[in-house]
Design a protein around this motif. Structure first.
Motif, PDB file in Angstrom:
ATOM      1  N   VAL A  52      13.007  44.660  45.919  1.00 22.09           N
ATOM      2  CA  VAL A  52      14.255  45.314  46.332  1.00 22.09           C
ATOM      3  C   VAL A  52      14.818  44.496  47.488  1.00 22.09           C
ATOM      4  N   GLN A  53      15.630  43.527  47.164  1.00 24.10           N
ATOM      5  CA  GLN A  53      16.154  42.626  48.170  1.00 24.10           C
ATOM      6  C   GLN A  53      17.167  43.330  49.069  1.00 24.10           C
ATOM      7  N   PRO A  54      17.306  42.871  50.307  1.00 26.61           N
ATOM      8  CA  PRO A  54      18.268  43.505  51.217  1.00 26.61           C
ATOM      9  C   PRO A  54      19.694  43.495  50.690  1.00 26.61           C
ATOM     10  N   VAL A  55      20.095  42.434  49.979  1.00 28.97           N
ATOM     11  CA  VAL A  55      21.461  42.386  49.471  1.00 28.97           C
ATOM     12  C   VAL A  55      21.689  43.462  48.420  1.00 28.97           C
ATOM     13  N   ILE A  56      20.679  43.749  47.611  1.00 28.47           N
ATOM     14  CA  ILE A  56      20.806  44.811  46.613  1.00 28.47           C
ATOM     15  C   ILE A  56      20.874  46.169  47.288  1.00 28.47           C
ATOM     16  N   LEU A  57      19.997  46.382  48.262  1.00 31.75           N
ATOM     17  CA  LEU A  57      19.988  47.666  48.965  1.00 31.75           C
ATOM     18  C   LEU A  57      21.291  47.897  49.711  1.00 31.75           C
ATOM     19  N   CYS A  58      21.807  46.862  50.381  1.00 28.54           N
ATOM     20  CA  CYS A  58      23.071  47.011  51.111  1.00 28.54           C
ATOM     21  C   CYS A  58      24.240  47.268  50.165  1.00 28.54           C
ATOM     22  N   SER A  59      24.225  46.623  49.002  1.00 31.16           N
ATOM     23  CA  SER A  59      25.308  46.843  48.035  1.00 31.16           C
ATOM     24  C   SER A  59      25.318  48.280  47.539  1.00 31.16           C
ATOM     25  N   VAL A  60      24.135  48.828  47.267  1.00 34.85           N
ATOM     26  CA  VAL A  60      24.057  50.213  46.801  1.00 34.85           C
ATOM     27  C   VAL A  60      24.450  51.178  47.909  1.00 34.85           C
ATOM     28  N   VAL A  61      23.958  50.927  49.119  1.00 32.25           N
ATOM     29  CA  VAL A  61      24.237  51.830  50.237  1.00 32.25           C
ATOM     30  C   VAL A  61      25.721  51.848  50.570  1.00 32.25           C
ATOM     31  N   CYS A  62      26.381  50.695  50.499  1.00 32.18           N
ATOM     32  CA  CYS A  62      27.794  50.613  50.877  1.00 32.18           C
ATOM     33  C   CYS A  62      28.750  50.896  49.718  1.00 32.18           C
ATOM     34  N   GLY A  63      28.387  50.483  48.516  1.00 42.40           N
ATOM     35  CA  GLY A  63      29.318  50.586  47.395  1.00 42.40           C
ATOM     36  C   GLY A  63      29.216  51.856  46.579  1.00 42.40           C
ATOM     37  N   LEU A  64      27.988  52.316  46.314  1.00 45.38           N
ATOM     38  CA  LEU A  64      27.819  53.477  45.441  1.00 45.38           C
ATOM     39  C   LEU A  64      28.494  54.737  45.967  1.00 45.38           C
ATOM     40  N   PRO A  65      28.338  55.108  47.257  1.00 45.18           N
ATOM     41  CA  PRO A  65      29.023  56.315  47.738  1.00 45.18           C
ATOM     42  C   PRO A  65      30.541  56.226  47.622  1.00 45.18           C
ATOM     43  N   VAL A  66      31.105  55.059  47.895  1.00 46.78           N
ATOM     44  CA  VAL A  66      32.562  54.922  47.819  1.00 46.78           C
ATOM     45  C   VAL A  66      33.042  55.127  46.390  1.00 46.78           C
ATOM     46  N   VAL A  67      32.361  54.495  45.442  1.00 42.92           N
ATOM     47  CA  VAL A  67      32.769  54.616  44.040  1.00 42.92           C
ATOM     48  C   VAL A  67      32.567  56.040  43.533  1.00 42.92           C
ATOM     49  N   LEU A  68      31.412  56.620  43.815  1.00 42.35           N
ATOM     50  CA  LEU A  68      31.103  57.945  43.278  1.00 42.35           C
ATOM     51  C   LEU A  68      31.990  59.026  43.875  1.00 42.35           C
ATOM     52  N   ILE A  69      32.085  59.072  45.200  1.00 39.31           N
ATOM     53  CA  ILE A  69      32.875  60.124  45.845  1.00 39.31           C
ATOM     54  C   ILE A  69      34.362  59.968  45.526  1.00 39.31           C
ATOM     55  N   SER A  70      34.866  58.748  45.570  1.00 43.11           N
ATOM     56  CA  SER A  70      36.285  58.538  45.248  1.00 43.11           C
ATOM     57  C   SER A  70      36.581  58.905  43.802  1.00 43.11           C
ATOM     58  N   GLY A  71      35.687  58.539  42.893  1.00 42.73           N
ATOM     59  CA  GLY A  71      35.901  58.869  41.489  1.00 42.73           C
ATOM     60  C   GLY A  71      35.889  60.356  41.221  1.00 42.73           C
ATOM     61  N   VAL A  72      34.928  61.062  41.799  1.00 43.67           N
ATOM     62  CA  VAL A  72      34.853  62.511  41.584  1.00 43.67           C
ATOM     63  C   VAL A  72      36.063  63.209  42.187  1.00 43.67           C
ATOM     64  N   GLU A  73      36.458  62.813  43.391  1.00 43.73           N
ATOM     65  CA  GLU A  73      37.621  63.440  44.016  1.00 43.73           C
ATOM     66  C   GLU A  73      38.895  63.158  43.226  1.00 43.73           C
ATOM     67  N   LEU A  74      39.009  61.969  42.651  1.00 48.16           N
ATOM     68  CA  LEU A  74      40.189  61.656  41.833  1.00 48.16           C
ATOM     69  C   LEU A  74      40.226  62.516  40.580  1.00 48.16           C
ATOM     70  N   VAL A  75      39.078  62.699  39.942  1.00 46.00           N
ATOM     71  CA  VAL A  75      39.020  63.546  38.752  1.00 46.00           C
ATOM     72  C   VAL A  75      39.379  64.984  39.097  1.00 46.00           C
ATOM     73  N   ILE A  76      38.843  65.488  40.194  1.00 44.10           N
ATOM     74  CA  ILE A  76      39.156  66.861  40.604  1.00 44.10           C
ATOM     75  C   ILE A  76      40.643  67.001  40.900  1.00 44.10           C
ATOM     76  N   PHE A  77      41.223  66.011  41.552  1.00 37.45           N
ATOM     77  CA  PHE A  77      42.646  66.073  41.879  1.00 37.45           C
ATOM     78  C   PHE A  77      43.506  66.066  40.620  1.00 37.45           C
ATOM     79  N   LEU A  78      43.159  65.225  39.655  1.00 42.05           N
ATOM     80  CA  LEU A  78      43.942  65.155  38.420  1.00 42.05           C
ATOM     81  C   LEU A  78      43.812  66.426  37.599  1.00 42.05           C
TER      82      LEU A  78
END
Length: 408
Positions: A52-78
């Motif tokens: 589990v390389q640091p670059v993989i862990l940092c990508s998941v920690v920084c990118g996954l919440p943004v994609v998941l939360i933004s996507g769910v909120e967009l679906v709820i809004f629509l």
């Protein structure tokens, strides 16, 4: 309030920077026993060589919440944009009365802001534990490379506490002194628990019984495997991993329960203007009302219009005290017993087409009458009541703040 919260995030970011990228804080120097088997595991190498390389862990920690939360909120809004039943009371302003922010953007910013704060807090807690304890890693003696002859450990077992006992690379030695609690385990579990609770709170079983739990359990399982991998590579002990996981889970649960209230919070990191202060909490207030209740003291004819006025629940409107007539006995048996519904031409409606607040004795009475006048008895009670209260609050705002509303 917005500036204050930004200052807190900035201070947390600076503290993380000093802990991670500078040598301002040094770990406690712990001693060791010569040829201790628990500290003699082979050197696993730099973190970049881990599964589990640091670059993989940092990508998941920084990118996954943004994609998941933004996507769910967009679906709820629509899904709710056509009915306007979810975001009618979510209009917030960024600063003063200058610019309104879309409720979807406000909620997304709020949840991501709390997530970032929790991530910084987890990192600070872990770094504090590592610096205070100075716990040695399983491969410490492999990178320390002590001179056993100079230390007198050839024939006897000694406890070495000298600061200059190690002859290896200083950076590797410092890294080997910072293992408790495990940072990778803490961060991964924090992200997994925060997102799992978000998915279950916002999505739940709306998409079926299994997708939400499947995604949540998958996130937690991956975080658990990250901790197991640390032990398998001899980078941490089980105690380090478990302590880190407890810290990450505790921070995530605390923020979700007490800060964002299971992601149903209406007040986020954005400031509320005075003109919108009355509408910010209407969603929670209307949900607590019983839409089918009968008003105990309904709108009746006034005895003395010159009596002392009473504040109308802080909405900017004022009402005069009224007495119950013998015919109604303080109750409205049907929707036609209110003066505004019996005789629409008797000046019982305001210019905005709503019942006159001066004809009612309480907020609940006015809401009930407005509900019936706007939607009729056959309308959905809960939705209609929410809309009626919203229109009343907006009308009161226009009466109390005419210049501000006109400027907006």
């Amino acid at each position: 309030m917005l500036y204050f919260q930004v200052m807190i995030l900035t201070a947390a970011l600076m503290l993380v920077y000093y802990c991670e990228f500078t040598d301002v804080f040094s770990p406690t120097l712990q001693g060791f026993v010569c040829r201790d088997p628990a500290l003699s595991k082979p050197d696993p190498g730099p973190e970049q060589d881990s599964r589990v390389q640091p670059v993989i862990l940092c990508s998941v920690v920084c990118g996954l919440p943004v994609v998941l939360i933004s996507g769910v909120e967009l679906v709820i809004f629509l899904l709710h944009s056509s009915s306007n039943s979810l975001y009618d009371h979510e209009k917030m302003v960024l600063m003063g009365d200058c610019c309104y922010v879309n409720p979807m953007v406000r909620r997304t910013s709020c949840f991501l802001g709390v997530y970032v704060f929790g991530l910084f807090t987890t990192d600070i807690f872990v770094n504090a534990g590592q610096l205070v304890t100075g716990s040695l890693s399983p491969y410490f003696l492999s990178v320390c490379q002590p001179n056993y002859t100079a230390l007198g450990c050839q024939d006897t077992v000694r406890f070495v506490s000298q600061s200059d006992a190690c002859t290896g690379n200083p950076d590797d030695i410092t890294r080997a002194r910072k293992t408790f609690p495990c940072k990778e385990a803490a961060v991964s579990v924090y992200v997994a628990v925060y997102l799992a609770m978000y998915v279950m709170s916002c999505a739940g079983s709306r998409g079926g019984l299994l997708p939400g739990p499947l995604l949540s359990l998958s996130l937690v399982s991956l975080a658990t495997l990250t901790g197991i991998n640390r032990v398998a590579e001899y980078r941490n002990y089980w105690s380090d991993v478990i302590a880190g996981q407890l810290i990450g889970a505790a921070v995530a649960v605390f923020l979700v329960v007490f800060v964002v209230h299971h992601f149903r919070m209406r007040h986020g990191i954005l400031a509320v203007s005075p003109s919108d202060a009355g509408t910010a909490n209407t969603d929670e207030a209307s949900a607590q009302m019983n839409p089918s209740m009968e008003a105990s003291n309904n709108c009746v004819k006034a005895q003395d219009p010159s009596q002392k006025s009473h504040d109308y629940d802080g909405l900017g409107a004022h009402m005069h005290p009224f007495s119950n007539t013998p015919e109604s006995d303080g109750r409205i048996p049907s929707s036609t017993s209110h003066p505004a519904l019996q005789n629409p031409g008797n000046k019982t409606f305001t210019d905005s087409g709503l019942p006159d607040p001066n004809q009612c004795t309480s907020l609940d009475d006015l809401i009930l009458v407005t509900h019936k006048s706007l939607h009729g008895v056959a309308a959905n009670p809960l939705t209609a009541t929410e809309q009626a209260k919203t229109q009343l609050l907006r009308s009161a705002q226009k009466d109390s703040f005419p210049e501000e509303v006109k400027a907006l």
